[in-house]
Write a protein that holds these residues in place. Structure first.
Motif, PDB file in Angstrom:
ATOM      1  N   UNK A   1       0.838  -1.205   0.000  1.00 13.73           N
ATOM      2  CA  UNK A   1       0.000   0.000   0.000  1.00 13.73           C
ATOM      3  C   UNK A   1       0.872   1.254   0.000  1.00 13.73           C
ATOM      4  N   UNK A   2       1.922   1.268   0.814  1.00 15.13           N
ATOM      5  CA  UNK A   2       2.812   2.434   0.893  1.00 15.13           C
ATOM      6  C   UNK A   2       3.541   2.671  -0.431  1.00 15.13           C
ATOM      7  N   UNK A   3       3.975   1.586  -1.083  1.00 14.16           N
ATOM      8  CA  UNK A   3       4.663   1.719  -2.376  1.00 14.16           C
ATOM      9  C   UNK A   3       3.701   2.286  -3.419  1.00 14.16           C
ATOM     10  N   UNK A   4       2.494   1.748  -3.481  1.00 10.40           N
ATOM     11  CA  UNK A   4       1.511   2.219  -4.469  1.00 10.40           C
ATOM     12  C   UNK A   4       1.146   3.690  -4.239  1.00 10.40           C
ATOM     13  N   UNK A   5       0.980   4.069  -2.965  1.00 10.05           N
ATOM     14  CA  UNK A   5       0.645   5.467  -2.658  1.00 10.05           C
ATOM     15  C   UNK A   5       1.778   6.404  -3.055  1.00 10.05           C
ATOM     16  N   UNK A   6       3.009   5.995  -2.799  1.00  6.60           N
ATOM     17  CA  UNK A   6       4.153   6.862  -3.082  1.00  6.60           C
ATOM     18  C   UNK A   6       4.507   6.907  -4.566  1.00  6.60           C
TER      19      UNK A   6
END
Length: 124
Positions: free
Chosen positions: A17-22
């Motif tokens: 989730x953090x990778x996709x958001x960033x």
């Protein structure tokens, strides 16, 4: 162009989730085991590995170190530590391809790491 990131270790869903958001449309994310992830990088099927464990340097990176070599791997945030953007950018410029972090530092580390990778590839 997009950066292909493989994820292994603990709290994979939080990391994904953090990778996709960033990274948005500039990243392709695959969640797998650390062994499969390291093999994908070695075979040219992925560009970078992100892994998390309780310490940030042990289990998160042990398999990638064995497959990719110690010089291609780095810890960006140890347990109790905070990631630093300038340190992460330096590691990215040194062409590290596997990054480990403590689970408690995923939300802080991943955006910095993705930002540095996008910048390196001219996508930022």
């Amino acid at each position: 162009m997009s950066i292909r990131i493989v994820i292994g270790g603990l709290k994979k869903e939080v990391m994904e989730r953090a990778v996709r958001q960033a990274g948005g449309d500039h990243v392709e994310v695959t969640v797998t085991s650390d062994f499969e992830a390291a093999k994908k990088i070695k075979n040219g099927q992925a560009d970078y590995y992100f892994g998390a464990c309780n310490s940030g340097g042990g289990a998160a990176l042990s398999i990638p170190i064995g497959i990719l070599g110690y010089g291609n791997c780095a810890t960006v945030a140890k347990a109790g530590g905070r990631p630093k953007q300038e340190e992460i950018e330096k590691l990215v410029q040194q062409n590290k391809v596997a990054f480990g972090m403590a689970v408690e530092a995923i939300e802080a580390s991943v955006p910095m790491l993705v930002k540095a990778l996008l910048k390196k590839h001219g996508l930022a």
